[in-house]
Write a protein that holds these residues in place. Structure first.
Motif, PDB file in Angstrom:
ATOM      1  N   GLU A 172     -11.041 -35.502  -9.858  1.00  0.00           N
ATOM      2  CA  GLU A 172     -10.379 -34.728  -8.803  1.00  0.00           C
ATOM      3  C   GLU A 172      -9.048 -34.162  -9.293  1.00  0.00           C
ATOM      4  O   GLU A 172      -8.704 -33.016  -8.992  1.00  0.00           O
ATOM      5  CB  GLU A 172     -10.153 -35.613  -7.574  1.00  0.00           C
ATOM      6  N   GLU A 224      -9.995 -31.202 -11.561  1.00  0.00           N
ATOM      7  CA  GLU A 224     -10.567 -30.094 -10.788  1.00  0.00           C
ATOM      8  C   GLU A 224      -9.507 -29.379  -9.950  1.00  0.00           C
ATOM      9  O   GLU A 224      -9.632 -28.192  -9.658  1.00  0.00           O
ATOM     10  CB  GLU A 224     -11.682 -30.620  -9.870  1.00  0.00           C
ATOM     11  N   SER A 264     -13.842 -37.889  -1.654  1.00  0.00           N
ATOM     12  CA  SER A 264     -15.115 -38.062  -2.343  1.00  0.00           C
ATOM     13  C   SER A 264     -15.436 -36.796  -3.130  1.00  0.00           C
ATOM     14  O   SER A 264     -15.359 -35.694  -2.610  1.00  0.00           O
ATOM     15  CB  SER A 264     -16.207 -38.348  -1.310  1.00  0.00           C
ATOM     16  N   VAL A 265     -15.765 -36.978  -4.409  1.00  0.00           N
ATOM     17  CA  VAL A 265     -16.106 -35.841  -5.257  1.00  0.00           C
ATOM     18  C   VAL A 265     -17.588 -35.539  -5.079  1.00  0.00           C
ATOM     19  O   VAL A 265     -18.420 -36.448  -5.084  1.00  0.00           O
ATOM     20  CB  VAL A 265     -15.795 -36.161  -6.736  1.00  0.00           C
ATOM     21  N   SER A 266     -17.916 -34.267  -4.941  1.00  0.00           N
ATOM     22  CA  SER A 266     -19.312 -33.901  -4.685  1.00  0.00           C
ATOM     23  C   SER A 266     -20.180 -34.227  -5.895  1.00  0.00           C
ATOM     24  O   SER A 266     -19.702 -34.198  -7.040  1.00  0.00           O
ATOM     25  CB  SER A 266     -19.410 -32.406  -4.365  1.00  0.00           C
ATOM     26  N   PRO A 267     -21.468 -34.504  -5.658  1.00  0.00           N
ATOM     27  CA  PRO A 267     -22.371 -34.814  -6.772  1.00  0.00           C
ATOM     28  C   PRO A 267     -22.427 -33.708  -7.817  1.00  0.00           C
ATOM     29  O   PRO A 267     -22.532 -33.982  -9.020  1.00  0.00           O
ATOM     30  CB  PRO A 267     -23.725 -35.004  -6.082  1.00  0.00           C
ATOM     31  N   ASP A 268     -22.333 -32.438  -7.391  1.00  0.00           N
ATOM     32  CA  ASP A 268     -22.382 -31.321  -8.335  1.00  0.00           C
ATOM     33  C   ASP A 268     -21.192 -31.353  -9.282  1.00  0.00           C
ATOM     34  O   ASP A 268     -21.323 -31.097 -10.479  1.00  0.00           O
ATOM     35  CB  ASP A 268     -22.406 -29.983  -7.581  1.00  0.00           C
ATOM     36  N   VAL A 269     -20.009 -31.671  -8.744  1.00  0.00           N
ATOM     37  CA  VAL A 269     -18.802 -31.744  -9.576  1.00  0.00           C
ATOM     38  C   VAL A 269     -18.876 -32.966 -10.490  1.00  0.00           C
ATOM     39  O   VAL A 269     -18.556 -32.887 -11.684  1.00  0.00           O
ATOM     40  CB  VAL A 269     -17.534 -31.792  -8.703  1.00  0.00           C
ATOM     41  N   LEU A 270     -19.311 -34.087  -9.937  1.00  0.00           N
ATOM     42  CA  LEU A 270     -19.448 -35.301 -10.745  1.00  0.00           C
ATOM     43  C   LEU A 270     -20.374 -35.065 -11.936  1.00  0.00           C
ATOM     44  O   LEU A 270     -20.116 -35.560 -13.040  1.00  0.00           O
ATOM     45  CB  LEU A 270     -20.019 -36.442  -9.891  1.00  0.00           C
ATOM     46  N   GLU A 302     -13.749 -40.903 -10.306  1.00  0.00           N
ATOM     47  CA  GLU A 302     -13.651 -39.845  -9.296  1.00  0.00           C
ATOM     48  C   GLU A 302     -12.214 -39.352  -9.162  1.00  0.00           C
ATOM     49  O   GLU A 302     -11.966 -38.151  -8.977  1.00  0.00           O
ATOM     50  CB  GLU A 302     -14.200 -40.335  -7.960  1.00  0.00           C
TER      51      GLU A 302
END
Length: 491
Positions: free
Chosen positions: A250, A253, A6-12, A246
């Motif tokens: 990922e 990132e 799961s990608v964090s909301p901040d990264v999204l 996502e």
């Protein structure tokens, strides 16, 4: 192939998606696009075929006029600019379910271009562009399971060869999976209202491929896209897009590079996986179809097709909200299909209170349909039955409890409301003396509420009405009861 974490909301939040959709729609003609074979789902394999749809030597295609009419109607409904002159082309590729080795399609001169659909978005209505709408024929179908030797053999059913299609290609204007869902929902509504297709995804009448890439917010250049195929519902398309967005974020990132490829959606696992790489665009070697002349649409033909245009869903909803004083949510439910909207409007115009008709659909009808797993079209209670129930309630001849009981019986026995009502004929207490006796009993048992009412809280009257209705087992005449309760409390 591990699923993405799961990608964090901040990264999204650092990225935005760029999504474009390609939708193939089978047209609801009686025969195929270029021959007289039946355009029919579910026929025994390889029975609706002929030399033309099999591409046998010497067989010549003849364009289905009804398919042109339907394609033009769909294009106009989607706000497209329809060309006076479009050209069919051969799209060459080799696959077991494509017996000709090419597909008749349109390439650089499609039937229609530059359309749009308006969808709700987080910051208000948003217009999604439509790049093109072109005509083509469908291929056959490869069957990979369902046979004793499916592990080692693939079967081919060519019945679908030559089925008339339109392909609707959106601009890359979609930014979220929810916008994609809304776009597809409204596209399907429009096509259903025009009657050009049944849009049955289970039978393959409507199929969608999604192209998706991600980029940093504010960037102008598109990222590397992946195409997601094999998605058989709008809900799964939304889920597949969310997963793919996502996954790509990922990859980026973690220092990797998104690969241009075709990916398939696995609904059971809730993930996409790679089908084949697509580093280069496939060379389909398009060239004009030598056996078909250019398609010329005369002004007269366009006028005739335009006359077939129904009132489209969004316009109809706005009118119904204004005309019947119903909510937008009611209008959304009541325009689920053109036929149901027609039935509602006929019932609403015949009923004493259209809003009550809408309320019964939203409350009593839809809850029972949902519990039974039925669609609106499968309801045992017709819109005429709903209108009758609304009028009886409006006239005070049925209490809400009696109405609920009759609806329950109708669903239990699979009968329409008028049939149930005539047989059951629930009795109402209309004798004022009998009702006054019950009202006195309830008032005596609830001195606190009487004090509240006489202190100015007039809404407490509803409490007494409810208690008397319960005491009468739902048989008190609602209109008379309301009148008597107010009279007693004010005395």
């Amino acid at each position: 192939m591990a699923t993405t974490a799961s990608v964090s909301p901040d990264v999204l939040a650092k990225y935005e998606a760029v999504i474009g959709l390609e939708v193939h729609v089978q047209l609801l003609t009686a025969t195929k696009a270029f021959c007289g074979c039946a355009n029919q789902f579910g026929a025994p394999p390889n029975t609706n075929i002929c030399p033309v749809c099999l591409g046998l030597p010497g067989a010549l295609p003849v364009l289905n006029e009804k398919a042109v009419e339907y394609a033009t109607l769909a294009a106009l409904a989607l706000n497209c600019q329809v060309r006076d002159r479009s050209v069919f082309a051969r799209k060459n590729y080799f696959y077991p379910d494509l017996p000709k080795g090419y597909q008749i399609s349109q390439y650089d001169k499609p039937l229609a271009e530059h359309g749009w659909i308006e969808v709700p978005a987080s910051d208000g209505p948003k217009r999604i562009g439509i790049t093109r709408l072109h005509m083509e024929e469908d291929a056959g179908k490869s069957l990979h399971d369902g046979f004793p030797d499916s592990a080692t053999r693939t079967y081919v059913d060519l019945n679908r060869c030559g089925t008339p299609l339109i392909e609707i290609v959106s601009e890359p204007d979609i930014r979220t999976p929810d916008e994609a869902y809304e776009y597809l929902t409204r596209l399907k509504e429009i096509l259903l209202f025009t009657g050009v297709s049944d849009c049955n995804m289970e039978e393959g009448s409507l199929r969608c491929d999604a192209n998706v890439s991600v980029r940093l917010r504010g960037a102008q250049k598109f990222g590397t896209k992946a195409e997601v195929k094999n998605v058989n519902s709008f809900r799964f398309i939304r889920a597949a897009l969310q997963y793919e967005i996502e996954r790509q974020i990922e990859v980026i990132e973690s220092g990797g590079r998104v690969v241009q490829e075709t990916r398939l959606w696995n609904a059971n696992e809730g993930r996409t996986y790679s089908m084949r790489s697509k580093e280069q665009a496939h060379d389909y070697r398009y060239f004009p179809e030598p056996d078909l002349p250019p398609l010329i649409l005369t002004p007269r033909l366009k006028e005739e097709v335009a006359k077939l245009m129904p009132e489209l869903p969004e316009a109809r909803r706005k009118r119904m909200v204004a005309e019947y004083e119903i909510s937008e949510q009611d209008a959304q439910t009541l325009t689920a299909t053109r036929a149901f909207a027609d039935q509602f409007e006929a019932a609403a115009r015949a009923a004493k209170n259209p809003k009550r008709v809408a309320n019964l659909v939203q409350s009593e009808l839809t809850s029972r349909l949902k519990a039974k797993g039925l669609e609106l079209e499968q309801s045992p209670i017709s819109m005429k039955g709903i209108a009758m129930a609304a009028d009886l309630a409006e006239e005070g001849k049925l209490s809400s409890k009696q109405l609920k009981q009759l609806f329950d019986i109708a669903f239990e026995k699979g009968e329409d409301f008028p049939v149930v009502y005539e047989r059951e004929k629930p009795q109402q207490i209309t004798d004022p003396a009998a009702l006054e006796k019950m009202i006195d009993e309830v008032i005596a048992a609830n001195p606190k509420q009487v004090e509240q009412y006489r202190g100015g809280k007039k809404t407490v009257a509803a409490f007494f009405v409810g208690q008397v209705m319960k005491l009468s087992k739902g048989q008190a005449n609602p209109a008379l009861l309301n009148e008597l309760v107010t009279k007693k409390l004010d005395s």
